[in-house]
Design a protein around this motif. Sequence first.
Motif, PDB file in Angstrom:
ATOM      1  N   ASP A   1      -2.854  22.451  24.002  1.00 52.77           N
ATOM      2  CA  ASP A   1      -2.860  21.286  24.889  1.00 52.77           C
ATOM      3  C   ASP A   1      -3.020  19.980  24.128  1.00 52.77           C
ATOM      4  O   ASP A   1      -2.685  18.914  24.654  1.00 52.77           O
ATOM      5  N   SER A   2      -3.542  20.036  22.917  1.00 52.51           N
ATOM      6  CA  SER A   2      -3.763  18.801  22.154  1.00 52.51           C
ATOM      7  C   SER A   2      -2.462  18.220  21.616  1.00 52.51           C
ATOM      8  O   SER A   2      -2.412  17.030  21.303  1.00 52.51           O
ATOM      9  N   TYR A   3      -1.415  19.038  21.493  1.00 53.13           N
ATOM     10  CA  TYR A   3      -0.150  18.512  20.964  1.00 53.13           C
ATOM     11  C   TYR A   3       1.030  18.816  21.902  1.00 53.13           C
ATOM     12  O   TYR A   3       2.184  18.761  21.500  1.00 53.13           O
ATOM     13  N   SER A   4       0.726  19.139  23.155  1.00 48.28           N
ATOM     14  CA  SER A   4       1.794  19.405  24.112  1.00 48.28           C
ATOM     15  C   SER A   4       1.402  18.825  25.471  1.00 48.28           C
ATOM     16  O   SER A   4       0.270  18.378  25.662  1.00 48.28           O
TER      17      SER A   4
ATOM     18  N   SER B   1       5.732  21.487  26.995  1.00 49.87           N
ATOM     19  CA  SER B   1       6.666  20.911  26.020  1.00 49.87           C
ATOM     20  C   SER B   1       5.864  20.263  24.909  1.00 49.87           C
ATOM     21  O   SER B   1       4.733  19.789  25.122  1.00 49.87           O
ATOM     22  N   TYR B   2       6.437  20.223  23.716  1.00 49.46           N
ATOM     23  CA  TYR B   2       5.740  19.632  22.581  1.00 49.46           C
ATOM     24  C   TYR B   2       5.785  18.105  22.661  1.00 49.46           C
ATOM     25  O   TYR B   2       6.743  17.510  23.150  1.00 49.46           O
ATOM     26  N   GLY B   3       4.726  17.490  22.131  1.00 48.25           N
ATOM     27  CA  GLY B   3       4.683  16.037  22.035  1.00 48.25           C
ATOM     28  C   GLY B   3       3.738  15.413  23.036  1.00 48.25           C
ATOM     29  O   GLY B   3       3.095  16.102  23.852  1.00 48.25           O
TER      30      GLY B   3
ATOM     31  N   PHE C   1       4.195   8.492  25.968  1.00 49.53           N
ATOM     32  CA  PHE C   1       3.233   7.780  25.116  1.00 49.53           C
ATOM     33  C   PHE C   1       3.624   6.316  24.956  1.00 49.53           C
ATOM     34  O   PHE C   1       2.758   5.431  24.933  1.00 49.53           O
ATOM     35  N   PHE C   2       4.909   6.052  24.844  1.00 51.78           N
ATOM     36  CA  PHE C   2       5.356   4.673  24.638  1.00 51.78           C
ATOM     37  C   PHE C   2       5.692   3.976  25.960  1.00 51.78           C
ATOM     38  O   PHE C   2       5.240   2.867  26.219  1.00 51.78           O
TER      39      PHE C   2
ATOM     40  N   VAL D   1      -7.502  13.394  24.701  1.00 51.56           N
ATOM     41  CA  VAL D   1      -8.691  13.614  23.874  1.00 51.56           C
ATOM     42  C   VAL D   1      -8.313  13.552  22.405  1.00 51.56           C
ATOM     43  O   VAL D   1      -9.001  12.916  21.588  1.00 51.56           O
ATOM     44  N   THR D   2      -7.222  14.203  22.051  1.00 52.11           N
ATOM     45  CA  THR D   2      -6.760  14.172  20.659  1.00 52.11           C
ATOM     46  C   THR D   2      -6.426  12.756  20.224  1.00 52.11           C
ATOM     47  O   THR D   2      -6.741  12.340  19.098  1.00 52.11           O
TER      48      THR D   2
END
Length: 432
Positions: A59-62, A180-182, A186-187, A399-400
């Motif tokens: 979950d930290s990178y997806s 999904s990854y990412g 974010f932007f 959190v990450t």
Amino acid sequence: MNTVLLQNATIAQFSRRTYTSIAIPLAILAYFAYIFVAFDVAGLSERVNLNNAGTLVSDSYSYKTHVTQDNRDGSIAISIEGERKGQYAQGSAPDWVRLGDRTVVDLGEGHIITLGEQVSYDIPGYGVITARPDGTGVNAVFPDGDVPAFINASKNRVMIATDAGRFTITRARAEVFKYSYGWELFFFTLDSPYHGMGPTQLLGKAFSGEVSAIWQDFWTNKMWRHGDVFWALFETLLMAFLGTFGAAMVALPLAFLAARNFSPLGALRFAARRVFDFLRGVDGLIWTIVLSRAFGPGPLTGALAILLTDTGTFGKMFSEALENVDDKQIEGIASTGANPAQRYRFGVFPQVMPVLLSQILYYLESNTRSATIIGAITGGGIGLLLTQAIATQKDWEEVTYYIVLIIVLVMAMDTLSGWLRRKLITGDEGGH
């Protein structure tokens, strides 16, 4: 006779050293054995849940895209992380979702979910699961044989977790989670005109005079709140700065009262040192809780908590540094006819200033980390955002993000404090 006594004394001393060298390791081993039993280290393997740990790390990178059907009216809602701020407009969907009378969700590798009055999940290698949720329950039908471990089924709820995603069916709704990854959005959020544009397109827009609009859409991102996050980072740094340098300014004059060579009155020295012991004896988190009840939440409360704790620490260190000054340098300044203020300025401060600055800058770096935890209690800084994100138990990528920013901030403060120490103490800017 003397020779015999000397030999006996040597043997006794050797025996004591031998017993000591054996007793100390045995005591340490006994202590570790007590820890092993008291903390139930042996049962740790039974309590650990590697599946939960793996889910947390992933979950930290997806991110998850939710496709939700309201079983009462058949309406479909698609959103990132299930948030309204990340919801797709009505009639739009990602390319792996085909909207229609019966919405089809393709999770990849042959995993097909069909939504409608009757929902189904075609799982490669297992078969098709169907369900017709209504007021009586989920009414799920499974392929023949035992229900596998990745399916948790009851009358009113069916949850299917595969490598492709998750599918939950209740009487009220059917919901698909696709990982999904990412860090999606974010932007730019989905309602931004710049969402989905690549770097080349964005550069073209920027050169066309839309730099301000691009930055505004990024800075006010409703999901990631970059503006709020960086303001919280500034509050964290402000707490550390005010607390550390405020403590240094309070502790320095009090340190003269606690130093033996500057304060001839023993009662005054005793009182000053007990004040230092009291201030640093109470942990910073305890001061935070006490002050938050007195002054309310906010960054100022966190700064005061750091100030109180560090006043005790700085007072002890500064007084010890003052006690170690070279009296000859002070006497040399006094021989020129200098007044007491000049003696302190030219005879004392040049000797203790490198030690004082080094300790202040080190604690500024350390308090930048501490301000994160203090901010979580006082309701200010990046610590508050971090605890809020952890409490939701869903957006671990946020959190990450916060943890990465905290690490970057600490690294920046470490670099800055190191450069300042070299510049102010040794006069070396390059560190050589």
